[in-house]
Design a protein around this motif. Structure first.
Motif, PDB file in Angstrom:
ATOM      1  N   THR A  69       0.867  -1.176   0.000  1.00  0.00           N
ATOM      2  CA  THR A  69       0.000   0.000   0.000  1.00  0.00           C
ATOM      3  C   THR A  69       0.909   1.233   0.000  1.00  0.00           C
ATOM      4  OG1 THR A  69      -1.679  -1.199   1.273  1.00  0.00           O
ATOM      5  CG2 THR A  69      -1.876   1.207   1.157  1.00  0.00           C
ATOM      6  N   SER A 127       0.706   4.366  -0.039  1.00  0.00           N
ATOM      7  CA  SER A 127       0.428   5.540   0.786  1.00  0.00           C
ATOM      8  C   SER A 127       0.761   5.316   2.259  1.00  0.00           C
ATOM      9  CB  SER A 127      -1.042   5.945   0.653  1.00  0.00           C
ATOM     10  OG  SER A 127      -1.887   4.881   1.072  1.00  0.00           O
ATOM     11  N   THR A 128       0.898   4.044   2.665  1.00  0.00           N
ATOM     12  CA  THR A 128       1.208   3.742   4.070  1.00  0.00           C
ATOM     13  C   THR A 128       2.269   2.648   4.145  1.00  0.00           C
ATOM     14  OG1 THR A 128      -0.668   2.197   4.121  1.00  0.00           O
ATOM     15  CG2 THR A 128      -1.042   4.439   4.965  1.00  0.00           C
TER      16      THR A 128
END
Length: 276
Positions: free
Chosen positions: A4, A6-7
């Motif tokens: 992921t 974004s994280t």
């Protein structure tokens, strides 16, 4: 874990004994150029429990970069140049050969491997091409920028072309079909200082110093060094403003909140502190 984007999540950490400068992952194995600690070879099968498999000491030198084909690893050492190592029988790491820089004052920056061709980038020594078919006896084939016309930092290869980062000169595309007579095909002068380059065809990604990451000439400012900020939000000036530890503004003649103005909360800005 970057599944992921974004994280991103940290899965593990291995505290190396030196100064981690470059890492190459090959399946369950990672090869680390670790400054004065030389080469460290790691088992990364379980990211939370990274284990060292073998090492090559470079306490009298500085490991800056590396390339590997699984059985041999080629280390870019500042003063020793190209260091060829046999890593086929870990934990034993055997020194096979060294090819010192072309000049006594040259500084080896990086090595790139394309088949049996090694490209060695040197400050004040140019970009050298070595045949490493026999790692124990590298053979010099030719070079580029031997006249100091540019200072190569790193290279990436696709087919017969080498893409070479050149610090303040940007990056070049070379035809290296004949390593004895490389030909410059084109140059892009990036706004920063081109250091590392990676290819994901048809794009070249350039780490461009204060300008951050450039993709085919389009750059974005990266993270500022500690103690500096991008106050004016102008990419060409980079991280231009010193700011060690931003906090609430107090009347002390300093710019505590790092907005470019000192003591702006003082009701008589410009007068002696302590007024009301």
């Amino acid at each position: 874990d970057v599944s992921t984007p974004s994280t991103p999540v940290e899965l593990g950490l291995w505290d190396s004994p030196g100064y981690a400068s470059f890492v190459l992952a090959d399946g369950p194995t990672a090869y680390l150029a670790d400054g004065h600690a030389g080469l460290r070879i790691l088992d990364i099968t379980a990211p939370g429990a990274i284990a060292e498999l073998g090492a090559y000491d470079a306490s009298t030198d500085w490991a800056r970069g590396l390339a590997s084909n699984g059985t041999s690893t080629f280390l870019a050492a500042s003063n020793e140049g190209l260091v060829a190592l046999d890593v086929s029988a870990l934990p034993a790491v055997t020194h096979l050969a060294s090819s010192p820089p072309s000049r006594p004052y040259s500084l080896t920056r990086s090595v790139t491997l394309s088949g049996t061709l090694a490209l060695l980038a040197e400050d004040w020594g140019g970009l050298r091409f070595l045949d490493v078919t026999n790692p124990a006896a590298p053979v010099y084939l030719g070079g580029a920028y031997l006249d100091y016309s540019a200072l190569p930092r790193h290279s990436a290869v696709r087919g017969n072309n080498a893409y070479v980062s050149l610090g303040g000169s940007g990056f070049d595309v070379l035809d290296i079909s004949d390593p004895a007579t490389p030909v410059v095909l084109g140059r892009l002068d990036t706004p920063g200082s081109a250091r590392w380059i990676a290819l994901d065809w048809p794009y070249a990604f350039v780490a461009d110093g204060t300008e951050g990451l450039c993709v085919a000439g389009v750059c974005a400012l990266g993270d500022c060094d500690p103690g500096w900020i991008d106050l004016d939000e102008v990419e060409d000036s980079g991280c231009e403003y010193p700011c060690a530890d931003p906090g609430p503004e107090v009347c002390d003649g300093e710019d505590n909140d790092c907005d470019g103005i000192a003591d702006e909360s003082d009701p008589e800005l410009g007068a002696a502190c302590g007024t009301a």
